[in-house]
Scaffold this motif. Structure first.
Motif, PDB file in Angstrom:
ATOM      1  N   GLY A 152       4.528   4.653   7.695  1.00 40.08           N
ATOM      2  CA  GLY A 152       3.756   4.663   6.455  1.00 40.08           C
ATOM      3  C   GLY A 152       2.472   3.879   6.520  1.00 40.08           C
ATOM      4  N   LEU A 153       1.832   3.842   7.683  1.00 38.94           N
ATOM      5  CA  LEU A 153       0.589   3.075   7.819  1.00 38.94           C
ATOM      6  C   LEU A 153      -0.534   3.993   8.285  1.00 38.94           C
ATOM      7  CD1 LEU A 153      -0.803   0.314   7.696  1.00 38.94           C
ATOM      8  CD2 LEU A 153      -0.222  -0.001  10.106  1.00 38.94           C
ATOM      9  N   ASP A 154      -1.446   4.276   7.385  1.00 37.73           N
ATOM     10  CA  ASP A 154      -2.647   5.057   7.694  1.00 37.73           C
ATOM     11  C   ASP A 154      -3.736   4.604   6.731  1.00 37.73           C
ATOM     12  OD1 ASP A 154      -4.465   6.888   8.607  1.00 37.73           O
ATOM     13  OD2 ASP A 154      -3.578   8.602   7.577  1.00 37.73           O
ATOM     14  N   PRO A 155      -4.212   3.365   6.884  1.00 37.68           N
ATOM     15  CA  PRO A 155      -5.124   2.776   5.886  1.00 37.68           C
ATOM     16  C   PRO A 155      -6.440   3.525   5.728  1.00 37.68           C
ATOM     17  CG  PRO A 155      -5.022   1.417   7.860  1.00 37.68           C
ATOM     18  CD  PRO A 155      -3.940   2.436   7.994  1.00 37.68           C
ATOM     19  N   LEU A 156      -6.884   4.241   6.769  1.00 39.53           N
ATOM     20  CA  LEU A 156      -8.139   4.989   6.678  1.00 39.53           C
ATOM     21  C   LEU A 156      -7.918   6.458   6.304  1.00 39.53           C
ATOM     22  CD1 LEU A 156     -10.018   3.501   9.767  1.00 39.53           C
ATOM     23  CD2 LEU A 156     -10.205   2.835   7.365  1.00 39.53           C
ATOM     24  N   ASN A 157      -6.659   6.824   6.064  1.00 35.83           N
ATOM     25  CA  ASN A 157      -6.300   8.192   5.638  1.00 35.83           C
ATOM     26  C   ASN A 157      -6.762   9.274   6.622  1.00 35.83           C
ATOM     27  OD1 ASN A 157      -4.996   7.447   3.192  1.00 35.83           O
ATOM     28  ND2 ASN A 157      -6.972   7.229   2.188  1.00 35.83           N
ATOM     29  N   PHE A 158      -6.660   8.980   7.915  1.00 33.67           N
ATOM     30  CA  PHE A 158      -7.013   9.978   8.925  1.00 33.67           C
ATOM     31  C   PHE A 158      -6.137  11.224   8.792  1.00 33.67           C
ATOM     32  CE2 PHE A 158      -8.805   6.584  11.965  1.00 33.67           C
ATOM     33  CZ  PHE A 158     -10.079   6.777  11.452  1.00 33.67           C
ATOM     34  N   SER A 159      -4.857  11.011   8.446  1.00 31.71           N
ATOM     35  CA  SER A 159      -3.925  12.142   8.368  1.00 31.71           C
ATOM     36  C   SER A 159      -4.265  13.100   7.239  1.00 31.71           C
ATOM     37  CB  SER A 159      -2.495  11.624   8.197  1.00 31.71           C
ATOM     38  OG  SER A 159      -2.373  10.864   6.995  1.00 31.71           O
ATOM     39  N   GLU A 160      -5.107  12.680   6.299  1.00 34.26           N
ATOM     40  CA  GLU A 160      -5.503  13.553   5.202  1.00 34.26           C
ATOM     41  C   GLU A 160      -6.701  14.433   5.582  1.00 34.26           C
ATOM     42  OE1 GLU A 160      -3.701  13.729   2.468  1.00 34.26           O
ATOM     43  OE2 GLU A 160      -2.380  12.153   3.245  1.00 34.26           O
ATOM     44  N   TYR A 161      -7.429  14.052   6.636  1.00 31.54           N
ATOM     45  CA  TYR A 161      -8.663  14.759   6.973  1.00 31.54           C
ATOM     46  C   TYR A 161      -8.620  15.439   8.341  1.00 31.54           C
ATOM     47  CZ  TYR A 161     -10.323  11.838   3.138  1.00 31.54           C
ATOM     48  OH  TYR A 161     -10.463  11.231   1.919  1.00 31.54           O
ATOM     49  N   PHE A 162      -7.691  15.030   9.208  1.00 30.69           N
ATOM     50  CA  PHE A 162      -7.616  15.600  10.549  1.00 30.69           C
ATOM     51  C   PHE A 162      -6.238  16.213  10.777  1.00 30.69           C
ATOM     52  CE2 PHE A 162     -10.659  12.081  10.818  1.00 30.69           C
ATOM     53  CZ  PHE A 162     -11.761  12.730  11.330  1.00 30.69           C
ATOM     54  N   ASP A 163      -6.177  17.114  11.762  1.00 28.73           N
ATOM     55  CA  ASP A 163      -4.917  17.752  12.137  1.00 28.73           C
ATOM     56  C   ASP A 163      -3.978  16.708  12.727  1.00 28.73           C
ATOM     57  OD1 ASP A 163      -2.892  19.397  12.956  1.00 28.73           O
ATOM     58  OD2 ASP A 163      -4.041  20.428  14.507  1.00 28.73           O
ATOM     59  N   MET A 164      -2.763  16.626  12.187  1.00 28.63           N
ATOM     60  CA  MET A 164      -1.824  15.614  12.656  1.00 28.63           C
ATOM     61  C   MET A 164      -1.410  15.843  14.111  1.00 28.63           C
ATOM     62  SD  MET A 164      -0.864  12.847  11.267  1.00 28.63           S
ATOM     63  CE  MET A 164       0.588  12.593  12.284  1.00 28.63           C
ATOM     64  N   LYS A 165      -1.402  17.088  14.560  1.00 27.47           N
ATOM     65  CA  LYS A 165      -1.092  17.351  15.967  1.00 27.47           C
ATOM     66  C   LYS A 165      -2.145  16.722  16.874  1.00 27.47           C
ATOM     67  CE  LYS A 165       1.662  21.603  15.805  1.00 27.47           C
ATOM     68  NZ  LYS A 165       1.754  22.992  16.302  1.00 27.47           N
ATOM     69  N   TRP A 166      -3.396  16.877  16.487  1.00 22.16           N
ATOM     70  CA  TRP A 166      -4.486  16.294  17.272  1.00 22.16           C
ATOM     71  C   TRP A 166      -4.421  14.765  17.245  1.00 22.16           C
ATOM     72  CZ3 TRP A 166      -8.865  13.328  15.992  1.00 22.16           C
ATOM     73  CH2 TRP A 166      -9.816  13.216  17.006  1.00 22.16           C
ATOM     74  N   LEU A 167      -4.138  14.203  16.081  1.00 22.38           N
ATOM     75  CA  LEU A 167      -4.013  12.749  15.963  1.00 22.38           C
ATOM     76  C   LEU A 167      -2.850  12.222  16.807  1.00 22.38           C
ATOM     77  CD1 LEU A 167      -4.577  12.300  12.113  1.00 22.38           C
ATOM     78  CD2 LEU A 167      -6.156  11.641  13.942  1.00 22.38           C
ATOM     79  N   ARG A 168      -1.716  12.917  16.777  1.00 25.25           N
ATOM     80  CA  ARG A 168      -0.562  12.466  17.542  1.00 25.25           C
ATOM     81  C   ARG A 168      -0.836  12.547  19.042  1.00 25.25           C
ATOM     82  NH1 ARG A 168       4.577  11.061  16.770  1.00 25.25           N
ATOM     83  NH2 ARG A 168       3.401   9.666  15.383  1.00 25.25           N
ATOM     84  N   GLU A 169      -1.468  13.643  19.495  1.00 30.43           N
ATOM     85  CA  GLU A 169      -1.770  13.746  20.920  1.00 30.43           C
ATOM     86  C   GLU A 169      -2.765  12.665  21.344  1.00 30.43           C
ATOM     87  OE1 GLU A 169      -3.144  17.194  24.021  1.00 30.43           O
ATOM     88  OE2 GLU A 169      -1.246  17.190  22.958  1.00 30.43           O
ATOM     89  N   ILE A 225       0.851  -1.189   0.000  1.00 29.99           N
ATOM     90  CA  ILE A 225       0.000   0.000   0.000  1.00 29.99           C
ATOM     91  C   ILE A 225       0.888   1.241   0.000  1.00 29.99           C
ATOM     92  CG2 ILE A 225      -1.876  -1.164   1.224  1.00 29.99           C
ATOM     93  CD1 ILE A 225      -1.084   0.370   3.727  1.00 29.99           C
ATOM     94  N   LYS A 226       0.354   2.350  -0.485  1.00 29.74           N
ATOM     95  CA  LYS A 226       1.139   3.575  -0.572  1.00 29.74           C
ATOM     96  C   LYS A 226       1.274   4.238   0.796  1.00 29.74           C
ATOM     97  CE  LYS A 226       0.373   4.796  -5.402  1.00 29.74           C
ATOM     98  NZ  LYS A 226      -0.104   5.855  -6.339  1.00 29.74           N
ATOM     99  N   ALA A 227       2.418   4.831   1.039  1.00 26.36           N
ATOM    100  CA  ALA A 227       2.655   5.538   2.298  1.00 26.36           C
ATOM    101  C   ALA A 227       1.886   6.854   2.287  1.00 26.36           C
ATOM    102  CB  ALA A 227       4.144   5.806   2.485  1.00 26.36           C
ATOM    103  N   PRO A 228       1.223   7.203   3.383  1.00 27.52           N
ATOM    104  CA  PRO A 228       0.477   8.461   3.433  1.00 27.52           C
ATOM    105  C   PRO A 228       1.415   9.657   3.477  1.00 27.52           C
ATOM    106  CG  PRO A 228       0.474   7.412   5.587  1.00 27.52           C
ATOM    107  CD  PRO A 228       1.117   6.440   4.641  1.00 27.52           C
ATOM    108  N   GLU A 229       0.984  10.766   2.915  1.00 27.25           N
ATOM    109  CA  GLU A 229       1.786  11.980   2.904  1.00 27.25           C
ATOM    110  C   GLU A 229       1.723  12.702   4.248  1.00 27.25           C
ATOM    111  OE1 GLU A 229       3.761  13.205   0.559  1.00 27.25           O
ATOM    112  OE2 GLU A 229       3.410  11.504  -0.781  1.00 27.25           O
ATOM    113  N   GLY A 230       0.569  12.628   4.927  1.00 19.29           N
ATOM    114  CA  GLY A 230       0.361  13.409   6.139  1.00 19.29           C
ATOM    115  C   GLY A 230       1.216  13.007   7.325  1.00 19.29           C
ATOM    116  N   THR A 231       1.702  11.766   7.355  1.00 22.11           N
ATOM    117  CA  THR A 231       2.476  11.284   8.510  1.00 22.11           C
ATOM    118  C   THR A 231       3.981  11.446   8.331  1.00 22.11           C
ATOM    119  OG1 THR A 231       2.532   9.031   7.620  1.00 22.11           O
ATOM    120  CG2 THR A 231       0.686   9.591   9.059  1.00 22.11           C
TER     121      THR A 231
END
Length: 217
Positions: A71-88, A57-63
Motif C-alpha cells: 500500500g505504498l505509492d506516494p507519487l501515484n505512479f500506479s494510477e498513471y502508468f501500466d502496472m506491468k511496466w512498473l513491476r518489470e 496515507i491511503k492505500a493505492p488502488e493500482g497496486t
C-alpha cells in the motif's frame, strides 16, 4: 387586554423552548446508549483503505493484488502508468542492484585481469575507461533487445498479454520446477524484497564513498 395577550404569548413561547430543550436532551441521552456498530463499520472501512506501510496515507488502488504490495505509492505512479511496466522496472532494477552490491564489495578486494585496481569502487568506471564502460552499455542493450524480441518500449513491451513481468524463462537451477502458485508467489516476494533492499544498499554504499572519500571497508 393587550398586556394579557403578550403575557399569554410569552408563556407559550417559554413552553415551546422548554419542549425543544427537553427533546434535544432526550435525543442526546438515548444516543449515548445506542450501539456503536455503525461507527465501528465505518472505522473498519476506513482502516481497510489505509496503507500497511504508512498507516496515515491511503492505500493505492493500482497496486492491489500484486505480490509485494504494502500500500505504498506516494507519487501515484500506479494510477498513471501500466502496472506491468512498473513491476518489470522494479524487478530489473532490483536484480541489477543485487548484482551491484556484490560487485561494489568485490571491486575493493579483487580486480578483473587487465584492469587497474582501485580501492574506492566509485573510481572503478574512471579506471576502466570509457571504452570498457561503453562495451557494457552496448552489450546490455543487445541483451535487453534480445530478451523480449525487440519490444523494449513502454508501448510495446507487453504486446503479449500473457507475458509476466520479469519472467524471461531463465531458471538454470530449476528453482521453479514443481512449485505451486503459492510457493511461486513466496519466491517472487523474496526476490522483490531483496531487490528493494539492494537498491537502498547500493545507494548507501555509493554515497558512503562519496561522503567519506574512502573505500567501503
Amino acid at each position: 387586554t393587550r398586556s394579557r395577550l403578550l403575557l399569554h404569548f410569552s408563556s407559550h413561547l417559554k413552553m415551546a423552548k422548554f419542549s425543544a430543550l427537553s427533546a434535544l436532551a432526550l435525543v442526546a441521552s438515548t444516543s449515548a446508549f445506542a450501539p456503536a456498530s455503525v461507527s465501528r463499520t465505518n472505522s473498519l472501512a476506513l482502516n481497510a483503505e489505509m496503507s500497511k506501510a504508512v498507516p496515515f496515507i491511503k492505500a493505492p488502488e493500482g497496486t492491489k493484488g500484486w505480490v509485494g504490495d504494502v500500500g505504498l505509492d506516494p507519487l501515484n505512479f500506479s494510477e498513471y502508468f501500466d502496472m506491468k511496466w512498473l513491476r518489470e522496472s522494479e524487478i530489473k532494477h532490483g536484480r541489477a542492484a543485487m548484482l551491484a552490491t556484490v560487485g561494489f564489495v568485490m571491486q575493493q578486494y579483487w580486480t578483473l585481469p587487465g584492469m587497474i585496481a582501485v580501492a574506492d569502487s566509485n573510481m572503478a568506471p574512471t579506471a576502466a575507461g570509457p571504452s570498457s564502460m561503453l562495451q557494457i552499455v552496448c552489450w546490455l542493450g543487445v541483451l535487453e533487445w534480445w530478451s523480449n524480441k525487440g519490444n523494449i518500449t513502454m508501448e510495446n513491451m507487453f504486446e503479449d498479454p500473457d507475458r509476466e513481468p520479469g519472467n524471461f524463462g531463465f531458471d538454470p537451477m530449476g528453482l521453479s520446477v514443481g512449485k505451486s502458485q503459492e510457493e511461486m508467489d513466496e519466491m517472487k516476494l523474496k526476490e522483490i524484497k531483496n531487490g528493494r533492499l539492494a537498491m537502498l544498499a547500493i545507494g548507501g554504499m555509493i554515497h558512503h564513498n562519496w561522503v567519506t572519500n574512502s573505500p567501503l571497508f
